[in-house]
Design a protein around this motif. Sequence first.
Motif, PDB file in Angstrom:
ATOM      1  N   SER A  27      -5.882 -12.813 -19.586  1.00  0.00           N
ATOM      2  CA  SER A  27      -4.522 -13.803 -19.541  1.00  0.00           C
ATOM      3  C   SER A  27      -3.731 -13.795 -20.219  1.00  0.00           C
ATOM      4  O   SER A  27      -2.387 -14.222 -19.492  1.00  0.00           O
ATOM      5  CB  SER A  27      -5.313 -15.194 -20.435  1.00  0.00           C
ATOM      6  OG  SER A  27      -5.619 -15.125 -21.417  1.00  0.00           O
ATOM      7  N   SER A  64      -7.592 -28.398 -23.496  1.00  0.00           N
ATOM      8  CA  SER A  64      -8.193 -27.205 -22.234  1.00  0.00           C
ATOM      9  C   SER A  64      -9.333 -27.656 -22.043  1.00  0.00           C
ATOM     10  O   SER A  64      -9.660 -27.055 -20.941  1.00  0.00           O
ATOM     11  CB  SER A  64      -8.907 -26.070 -23.839  1.00  0.00           C
ATOM     12  OG  SER A  64     -10.540 -26.713 -24.598  1.00  0.00           O
ATOM     13  N   ILE A  65     -10.130 -28.395 -22.503  1.00  0.00           N
ATOM     14  CA  ILE A  65     -11.257 -29.090 -21.834  1.00  0.00           C
ATOM     15  C   ILE A  65     -10.815 -29.875 -19.929  1.00  0.00           C
ATOM     16  O   ILE A  65     -11.224 -29.898 -19.030  1.00  0.00           O
ATOM     17  CB  ILE A  65     -12.668 -29.617 -22.282  1.00  0.00           C
ATOM     18  CG1 ILE A  65     -13.252 -29.181 -23.166  1.00  0.00           C
ATOM     19  CG2 ILE A  65     -13.639 -30.037 -21.346  1.00  0.00           C
ATOM     20  CD1 ILE A  65     -14.304 -29.949 -23.736  1.00  0.00           C
ATOM     21  N   PHE A  68      -9.227 -27.327 -17.224  1.00  0.00           N
ATOM     22  CA  PHE A  68     -10.349 -26.846 -16.593  1.00  0.00           C
ATOM     23  C   PHE A  68     -11.111 -27.116 -15.623  1.00  0.00           C
ATOM     24  O   PHE A  68     -11.509 -27.122 -14.487  1.00  0.00           O
ATOM     25  CB  PHE A  68     -11.282 -26.303 -17.506  1.00  0.00           C
ATOM     26  CG  PHE A  68     -11.095 -24.480 -18.464  1.00  0.00           C
ATOM     27  CD1 PHE A  68     -10.435 -24.205 -18.463  1.00  0.00           C
ATOM     28  CD2 PHE A  68     -11.634 -24.832 -19.973  1.00  0.00           C
ATOM     29  CE1 PHE A  68      -9.927 -22.682 -19.437  1.00  0.00           C
ATOM     30  CE2 PHE A  68     -10.998 -23.918 -20.843  1.00  0.00           C
ATOM     31  CZ  PHE A  68     -10.176 -22.477 -20.415  1.00  0.00           C
ATOM     32  N   ILE A  93     -15.287 -23.096  -9.740  1.00  0.00           N
ATOM     33  CA  ILE A  93     -15.769 -23.289 -10.964  1.00  0.00           C
ATOM     34  C   ILE A  93     -16.067 -21.692 -11.205  1.00  0.00           C
ATOM     35  O   ILE A  93     -15.632 -20.866 -10.548  1.00  0.00           O
ATOM     36  CB  ILE A  93     -17.033 -23.997 -11.122  1.00  0.00           C
ATOM     37  CG1 ILE A  93     -18.198 -23.444 -10.617  1.00  0.00           C
ATOM     38  CG2 ILE A  93     -16.553 -25.129 -11.461  1.00  0.00           C
ATOM     39  CD1 ILE A  93     -19.746 -24.103 -10.437  1.00  0.00           C
ATOM     40  N   PRO A  97     -10.482 -20.233 -12.487  1.00  0.00           N
ATOM     41  CA  PRO A  97     -10.071 -21.376 -13.019  1.00  0.00           C
ATOM     42  C   PRO A  97     -10.080 -21.185 -14.961  1.00  0.00           C
ATOM     43  O   PRO A  97      -8.510 -21.424 -15.483  1.00  0.00           O
ATOM     44  CB  PRO A  97     -11.623 -22.566 -12.910  1.00  0.00           C
ATOM     45  CG  PRO A  97     -12.305 -21.975 -13.148  1.00  0.00           C
ATOM     46  CD  PRO A  97     -12.398 -20.666 -11.878  1.00  0.00           C
ATOM     47  N   ALA A  98     -10.848 -20.442 -15.449  1.00  0.00           N
ATOM     48  CA  ALA A  98     -10.565 -20.117 -16.874  1.00  0.00           C
ATOM     49  C   ALA A  98      -9.207 -19.481 -17.090  1.00  0.00           C
ATOM     50  O   ALA A  98      -8.524 -19.944 -18.120  1.00  0.00           O
ATOM     51  CB  ALA A  98     -12.103 -19.567 -17.170  1.00  0.00           C
ATOM     52  N   ALA A 101      -6.367 -21.128 -16.249  1.00  0.00           N
ATOM     53  CA  ALA A 101      -6.376 -22.327 -17.568  1.00  0.00           C
ATOM     54  C   ALA A 101      -5.878 -21.452 -18.489  1.00  0.00           C
ATOM     55  O   ALA A 101      -4.723 -21.599 -18.933  1.00  0.00           O
ATOM     56  CB  ALA A 101      -7.130 -23.342 -17.935  1.00  0.00           C
ATOM     57  N   ASN A 163      -6.603 -17.328 -27.576  1.00  0.00           N
ATOM     58  CA  ASN A 163      -7.195 -17.659 -25.945  1.00  0.00           C
ATOM     59  C   ASN A 163      -8.507 -16.804 -26.711  1.00  0.00           C
ATOM     60  O   ASN A 163      -9.260 -17.120 -25.643  1.00  0.00           O
ATOM     61  CB  ASN A 163      -6.014 -15.939 -24.931  1.00  0.00           C
ATOM     62  CG  ASN A 163      -5.196 -16.926 -24.405  1.00  0.00           C
ATOM     63  OD1 ASN A 163      -4.873 -18.392 -24.835  1.00  0.00           O
ATOM     64  ND2 ASN A 163      -4.547 -15.872 -23.569  1.00  0.00           N
ATOM     65  N   ALA A 170     -14.844 -21.301 -21.787  1.00  0.00           N
ATOM     66  CA  ALA A 170     -14.491 -21.709 -20.460  1.00  0.00           C
ATOM     67  C   ALA A 170     -16.079 -21.531 -20.114  1.00  0.00           C
ATOM     68  O   ALA A 170     -16.675 -21.468 -18.901  1.00  0.00           O
ATOM     69  CB  ALA A 170     -13.973 -20.353 -19.897  1.00  0.00           C
ATOM     70  N   ILE A 173     -17.221 -24.032 -17.483  1.00  0.00           N
ATOM     71  CA  ILE A 173     -17.068 -24.170 -16.235  1.00  0.00           C
ATOM     72  C   ILE A 173     -18.117 -23.300 -15.288  1.00  0.00           C
ATOM     73  O   ILE A 173     -17.012 -22.998 -14.619  1.00  0.00           O
ATOM     74  CB  ILE A 173     -15.674 -24.651 -15.797  1.00  0.00           C
ATOM     75  CG1 ILE A 173     -14.801 -23.699 -16.319  1.00  0.00           C
ATOM     76  CG2 ILE A 173     -15.370 -25.890 -16.486  1.00  0.00           C
ATOM     77  CD1 ILE A 173     -13.777 -23.790 -15.853  1.00  0.00           C
ATOM     78  N   GLY A 175     -17.423 -19.944 -17.113  1.00  0.00           N
ATOM     79  CA  GLY A 175     -16.893 -18.536 -16.832  1.00  0.00           C
ATOM     80  C   GLY A 175     -17.061 -17.458 -17.901  1.00  0.00           C
ATOM     81  O   GLY A 175     -16.817 -16.624 -18.012  1.00  0.00           O
TER      82      GLY A 175
END
Length: 225
Positions: A27, A64-65, A68, A93, A97-98, A101, A163, A170, A173, A175
């Motif tokens: 990221s 953050s949650i 996500f 999921i 997505p992690a 984000a 990060n 993560a 979900i 990640g």
Amino acid sequence: SILKEYFVRADAFWREALPHVILAFGSLVAAVVVGVPLGILAYRQPKLRAIVLNILNAVQTIPSIALFGLLIAPLGLVAATVPGAKAIGISGIGFTPAIVALFIYSLLPVVANTVVGLLGVSPAANDAARGMGMTDRQRLMGIELPLAFPVILTGIRIVLVQNIGLATVAALIGGGGFGVFVFQGVGQTAMDLVLLGAVPTVALAFAAGIVLDACVELASPGGRR
């Protein structure tokens, strides 16, 4: 007790370490590739600068949650409707997505520090470059970006440390990462399992901060001395 947990779960530990590192560093790389040019464009266009920074500031206020969770529906729709999307790993999921984000969260420090660094370049340096007949592109690559680099690197440091910590969330979900152990430990009320995920996360963030702090010092004027 942490070492006992590690020896029992050594395979799982290193299996989760890889996605954690990829989430944090991947990221960051994506944010640098997108954020630095966007910061340069915002520096050149003051009206665009205000719009871009306001949007990124607004995004940064989303927990953050929640971010996500917000990405689950659109990415799930893409996976369901775009041919080949699932084949390349896009889903509602999991890892995709992690990292998306984390990339979104990473943009503000990179873009803002790029703008601040470029605005901080001495007008005298630019005037001297113009007097030598340098084009705008030559001034950007040869004068402005090198002088702004310590400030841009400071933004990169902020993003990486941030990060590494956010990658823990993560796991909620699917990640992966060290957050798997943290949330398993919370669910089982097993503090040693929580620490098995938390300690390497803290150590990794601490090491990254120290290394990039040293790089900022070296990149600053007079730093090598």
